[in-house]
Motif scaffolding. Structure first.
Motif, PDB file in Angstrom:
ATOM      1  N   GLU A  28      13.103  14.206   6.903  1.00 46.69           N
ATOM      2  CA  GLU A  28      13.579  15.196   7.718  1.00 46.69           C
ATOM      3  C   GLU A  28      13.527  15.002   9.029  1.00 46.69           C
ATOM      4  O   GLU A  28      14.259  15.292   9.865  1.00 46.69           O
ATOM      5  CB  GLU A  28      12.709  16.634   7.509  1.00 46.69           C
ATOM      6  N   ALA A  78      12.777  18.991  20.397  1.00 45.16           N
ATOM      7  CA  ALA A  78      14.098  19.123  20.561  1.00 45.16           C
ATOM      8  C   ALA A  78      14.932  18.648  21.794  1.00 45.16           C
ATOM      9  O   ALA A  78      13.992  18.286  22.819  1.00 45.16           O
ATOM     10  CB  ALA A  78      14.562  20.764  20.339  1.00 45.16           C
ATOM     11  N   PRO A  79      16.179  18.357  21.754  1.00 46.61           N
ATOM     12  CA  PRO A  79      16.603  17.747  22.903  1.00 46.61           C
ATOM     13  C   PRO A  79      16.630  18.901  24.231  1.00 46.61           C
ATOM     14  O   PRO A  79      16.638  18.219  25.180  1.00 46.61           O
ATOM     15  CB  PRO A  79      18.128  17.703  22.451  1.00 46.61           C
ATOM     16  N   TRP A 101      19.902  18.380   1.735  1.00 47.15           N
ATOM     17  CA  TRP A 101      20.593  17.459   2.683  1.00 47.15           C
ATOM     18  C   TRP A 101      20.744  15.982   2.017  1.00 47.15           C
ATOM     19  O   TRP A 101      19.960  15.569   1.136  1.00 47.15           O
ATOM     20  CB  TRP A 101      19.837  16.937   3.993  1.00 47.15           C
ATOM     21  N   ASP A 155      13.688  11.937  10.312  1.00 49.99           N
ATOM     22  CA  ASP A 155      14.780  10.862  10.706  1.00 49.99           C
ATOM     23  C   ASP A 155      15.971  11.666  10.961  1.00 49.99           C
ATOM     24  O   ASP A 155      16.826  11.472  11.930  1.00 49.99           O
ATOM     25  CB  ASP A 155      14.766   9.848   9.519  1.00 49.99           C
ATOM     26  N   ARG A 156      16.288  12.548   9.993  1.00 48.80           N
ATOM     27  CA  ARG A 156      17.589  13.603  10.159  1.00 48.80           C
ATOM     28  C   ARG A 156      17.452  14.142  11.429  1.00 48.80           C
ATOM     29  O   ARG A 156      18.644  14.150  12.309  1.00 48.80           O
ATOM     30  CB  ARG A 156      17.449  14.594   9.003  1.00 48.80           C
ATOM     31  N   LEU A 157      16.530  14.789  11.698  1.00 51.96           N
ATOM     32  CA  LEU A 157      16.555  15.570  13.127  1.00 51.96           C
ATOM     33  C   LEU A 157      16.509  14.745  14.473  1.00 51.96           C
ATOM     34  O   LEU A 157      16.899  14.928  15.521  1.00 51.96           O
ATOM     35  CB  LEU A 157      15.374  16.589  13.178  1.00 51.96           C
ATOM     36  N   GLU A 158      15.896  13.428  14.307  1.00 50.77           N
ATOM     37  CA  GLU A 158      15.903  12.464  15.371  1.00 50.77           C
ATOM     38  C   GLU A 158      17.412  11.953  15.559  1.00 50.77           C
ATOM     39  O   GLU A 158      18.037  11.791  16.545  1.00 50.77           O
ATOM     40  CB  GLU A 158      14.873  11.096  14.882  1.00 50.77           C
ATOM     41  N   ALA A 159      18.281  11.700  14.370  1.00 49.98           N
ATOM     42  CA  ALA A 159      19.628  11.473  14.620  1.00 49.98           C
ATOM     43  C   ALA A 159      20.369  12.577  15.100  1.00 49.98           C
ATOM     44  O   ALA A 159      21.320  12.310  15.796  1.00 49.98           O
ATOM     45  CB  ALA A 159      20.185  11.195  13.070  1.00 49.98           C
ATOM     46  N   LEU A 160      19.907  13.915  15.172  1.00 54.56           N
ATOM     47  CA  LEU A 160      20.566  14.916  15.934  1.00 54.56           C
ATOM     48  C   LEU A 160      20.189  14.998  17.315  1.00 54.56           C
ATOM     49  O   LEU A 160      20.509  15.774  18.100  1.00 54.56           O
ATOM     50  CB  LEU A 160      20.340  16.343  15.124  1.00 54.56           C
ATOM     51  N   GLY A 161      19.023  14.144  17.694  1.00 52.39           N
ATOM     52  CA  GLY A 161      18.695  14.092  19.327  1.00 52.39           C
ATOM     53  C   GLY A 161      17.450  14.416  19.381  1.00 52.39           C
ATOM     54  O   GLY A 161      16.784  14.471  20.582  1.00 52.39           O
ATOM     55  N   ALA A 162      16.647  14.912  18.374  1.00 50.79           N
ATOM     56  CA  ALA A 162      15.285  15.269  18.706  1.00 50.79           C
ATOM     57  C   ALA A 162      14.387  14.252  18.789  1.00 50.79           C
ATOM     58  O   ALA A 162      14.915  12.757  18.511  1.00 50.79           O
ATOM     59  CB  ALA A 162      14.545  16.020  17.283  1.00 50.79           C
TER      60      ALA A 162
END
Length: 128
Positions: free
Chosen positions: A81, A104-105, A127, A83-90
């Motif tokens: 999770e 968060a970004p 996911w 890693d998934r959120l890091e890929a979204l910019g976190a």
């Protein structure tokens, strides 16, 4: 990696010397009970609220930083999770015991925690 996650609840971070008084205030303000006055583990000092809206997990936590509210996302795989959120910019800020502190970004801090009560709470997101 396939995993699932969902909103777990909210943590009310309180920069206070009196965690009992802070918990009493928030329980009364939110119309909740105090489920566990001794919920903390190790150095963590927090108390869990009960009878929460939507069966959300809500804790009042004693902290050294300024008071704020942050949300927790629970996952069956905290690393996937994160890693998934890091890929979204976190951004990953720190791994603490068993959970990730993220940012968060837009600057808000939040945590990714292990699933505690899989049978309770809101619906899961799956996911791939």
């Amino acid at each position: 990696m396939p995993h699932r996650s969902r909103l777990s609840g909210f943590i009310i971070d309180c920069n206070t010397d009196d965690l009992d008084a802070a918990t009493d205030f928030w329980a009364q303000a939110l119309g909740c009970s105090i489920a566990d006055r001794d919920a903390g583990d190790g150095d963590a000092e927090y108390q869990m609220l009960g009878d929460t809206p939507g069966d959300l997990h809500i804790e009042v936590q004693k902290v050294a930083h300024p008071s704020r509210v942050h949300l927790d996302i629970e996952a069956d795989d905290v690393n996937a999770e994160a890693d998934r959120l890091e890929a979204l910019g976190a951004k990953k800020i720190a791994f603490v015991k068993r959970w990730w502190v993220m940012e968060a970004p837009t600057g808000q801090r939040f945590c990714i925690v292990r699933t505690k009560f899989p049978e309770r709470g809101v619906a899961w997101n799956d996911w791939d």
